[in-house]
Design a protein around this motif. Structure first.
Motif, PDB file in Angstrom:
ATOM      1  N   TYR A   1     -13.580   9.218  -6.912  1.00  0.00           N
ATOM      2  CA  TYR A   1     -13.160   8.557  -5.682  1.00  0.00           C
ATOM      3  C   TYR A   1     -11.643   8.540  -5.626  1.00  0.00           C
ATOM      4  O   TYR A   1     -10.984   8.476  -6.662  1.00  0.00           O
TER       5      TYR A   1
ATOM      6  N   LEU B   1     -12.239   4.633   0.989  1.00  0.00           N
ATOM      7  CA  LEU B   1     -12.707   5.317  -0.217  1.00  0.00           C
ATOM      8  C   LEU B   1     -13.218   6.694   0.158  1.00  0.00           C
ATOM      9  O   LEU B   1     -13.988   6.842   1.102  1.00  0.00           O
ATOM     10  N   SER B   2     -12.803   7.678  -0.597  1.00  0.00           N
ATOM     11  CA  SER B   2     -13.249   9.024  -0.267  1.00  0.00           C
ATOM     12  C   SER B   2     -13.587   9.787  -1.533  1.00  0.00           C
ATOM     13  O   SER B   2     -12.953   9.594  -2.576  1.00  0.00           O
TER      14      SER B   2
ATOM     15  N   ASP C   1      -3.055   4.899  -7.594  1.00  0.00           N
ATOM     16  CA  ASP C   1      -3.471   3.512  -7.816  1.00  0.00           C
ATOM     17  C   ASP C   1      -2.349   2.513  -7.494  1.00  0.00           C
ATOM     18  O   ASP C   1      -2.597   1.474  -6.884  1.00  0.00           O
TER      19      ASP C   1
ATOM     20  N   TYR D   1      -8.243   7.063  -2.843  1.00  0.00           N
ATOM     21  CA  TYR D   1      -7.950   6.163  -1.728  1.00  0.00           C
ATOM     22  C   TYR D   1      -7.144   6.870  -0.644  1.00  0.00           C
ATOM     23  O   TYR D   1      -6.186   7.569  -0.926  1.00  0.00           O
TER      24      TYR D   1
ATOM     25  N   LEU E   1     -12.058  -0.577   1.540  1.00  0.00           N
ATOM     26  CA  LEU E   1     -11.632  -1.747   0.776  1.00  0.00           C
ATOM     27  C   LEU E   1     -10.682  -2.560   1.645  1.00  0.00           C
ATOM     28  O   LEU E   1      -9.680  -2.031   2.118  1.00  0.00           O
TER      29      LEU E   1
ATOM     30  N   CYS F   1      -5.704  -1.263   4.852  1.00  0.00           N
ATOM     31  CA  CYS F   1      -6.896  -1.168   4.025  1.00  0.00           C
ATOM     32  C   CYS F   1      -6.900   0.181   3.310  1.00  0.00           C
ATOM     33  O   CYS F   1      -6.020   1.019   3.531  1.00  0.00           O
ATOM     34  N   LEU F   2      -7.903   0.371   2.467  1.00  0.00           N
ATOM     35  CA  LEU F   2      -8.030   1.637   1.747  1.00  0.00           C
ATOM     36  C   LEU F   2      -9.395   2.238   2.055  1.00  0.00           C
ATOM     37  O   LEU F   2     -10.414   1.552   1.952  1.00  0.00           O
TER      38      LEU F   2
ATOM     39  N   ALA G   1      -1.731   2.387  -3.779  1.00  0.00           N
ATOM     40  CA  ALA G   1      -2.899   1.790  -3.117  1.00  0.00           C
ATOM     41  C   ALA G   1      -2.836   0.265  -3.219  1.00  0.00           C
ATOM     42  O   ALA G   1      -3.086  -0.451  -2.248  1.00  0.00           O
TER      43      ALA G   1
END
Lengths: 80, 273
Positions: free
Chosen positions: B164, B126-127, B213, B166, B46, B123-124, B216
């Motif tokens: 998911y 996604l995992s 969140d 971050y 992201l 940036c983040l 992030a």
């Protein structure tokens, strides 16, 4: 059913040719229509924990078609 | 909540659908019999978009490349090390991860190659989960002392109840000046391991910076001081919110690499998950 398999669903006024694929570990159905309308890629996603049929990518103008043809695929899979 | 095709979906579902959308775009439906979905899965990142209030999901090359590297040959030398014309060996640099402590100043006390990206290009990543190896030193049967060579057991680590999550990342646009190829390259920041990861990744005792969140959002959109950037990158995700399970040693070659696999001879983690 194996990825790459194809099947047909005959409806009163058209036939759907459906290909089953796994992409990104998700099931998707590639649908070609006998009446020449644009093809669809359908996927069952979750809304509030409940499944619904969606097209990939979004096709906001074809929501009714997506729901209808998705339901026909679900019926076919259940009965075959 | 987000919307996809007029339906209200969770953020995790929305992200999954956007990734699926990208994969479908590049998929040849008519000439493909069997598809190994895992092998084609994109690495999703992201990235703040031009409005600086929203984000794009993009693919990046994992392995940060500083812009001064002229071409792919120099990039390979940078990553793998090389011998110069006088036969002197120059070590390579692993830039898959950037230590949070060294985002602005490297271990020698000089300005870090990551500093500009940490300030401007956060940036983040996604995992759904990541892999680490636990090193266990078997005991010598005669002396009872640990052997010098360890046995490595792979673990799959995820965040409980999150499809998911971050990881904090920093990215750098890099251009091959010979070919004009431009890619966005990425490093994932790492923090000191929490109690669970200290046992799993017991050789280095580090872990990726996993962000909740709120953090992030701040990481990606915040106008942050160097101190705050470092503070977030150093933040340690709570062990009690994470899961770790052993997986087969040949997991990289399997379609479902995160499938649990038990080793009879492996002592259990002392940290109760």
């Amino acid at each position: 059913m194996e990825p790459g398999d194809r099947f047909e669903i005959k409806l009163p006024d058209l036939t759907m040719q459906v290909g089953y694929h796994i992409i990104n570990n998700d099931e998707v159905f590639h649908v070609v229509f006998s009446d020449g309308r644009p093809e669809l890629v359908l996927h069952e996603a979750l809304s509030g924990g409940l499944p619904f049929w969606t097209s990939i990518p979004e096709a906001r103008h074809r929501l009714k078609e997506v729901a209808y043809f998705g339901a026909r695929i679900a019926e076919h899979l259940k009965n075959n | 909540m987000c919307y996809y095709n007029g339906q209200k979906v969770s953020r995790a579902e929305f992200i999954k659908l956007l990734q699926l959308e990208k994969a479908v775009k590049n998929y040849d439906f008519l000439n493909r019999a069997v598809h190994n979905g895992f092998a084609y899965s994109p690495v999703a990142v992201l990235k703040r978009d031009a409005t600086e209030t929203n984000f794009d999901i993009v693919q990046m090359e994992w392995g940060f490349l500083p812009p001064y590297l002229k071409n792919r040959e120099k990039a390979a030398q940078f990553r793998n090390g090389y011998k110069d014309e006088q036969g002197k060996w120059h070590i390579g640099y692993t830039t898959l991860n950037a230590k949070a402590e060294n985002l602005f100043t490297n271990e020698k006390g000089n300005p870090s190659i990551y500093a500009d990206a940490a300030r401007k290009h956060r940036c983040l990543v996604l995992s759904t989960g990541f892999y680490e190896w636990r090193h266990v030193f078997p005991l010598n049967k005669k002396t009872g002392q640990p052997l010098k060579t360890s046995i490595k057991y792979p673990y799959y680590i995820s965040v409980k109840d999150h499809e998911y999550f971050y990881m904090a990342g920093i990215w750098q646009e890099w251009t091959d000046k010979d070919t004009g190829e431009t890619v966005e390259t990425l490093a994932i920041t790492t923090a000191a391991a929490n109690p669970l990861m200290q046992q799993v990744h017991n050789s280095k005792k580090r872990m990726p910076t996993i962000l909740n969140d709120e953090l992030a959002y701040e990481w990606m959109f915040g106008d942050l001081s160097d101190e705050r950037i470092t503070e977030i990158a150093l933040s340690q995700f709570p062990a009690k919110q994470m899961d770790a399970c052993t997986i087969a040693k040949e997991f990289l070659a399997t379609l479902e690499p995160s499938t649990p696999f038990e080793y009879e001879d492996l002592p259990a983690l002392e940290y109760a998950i």
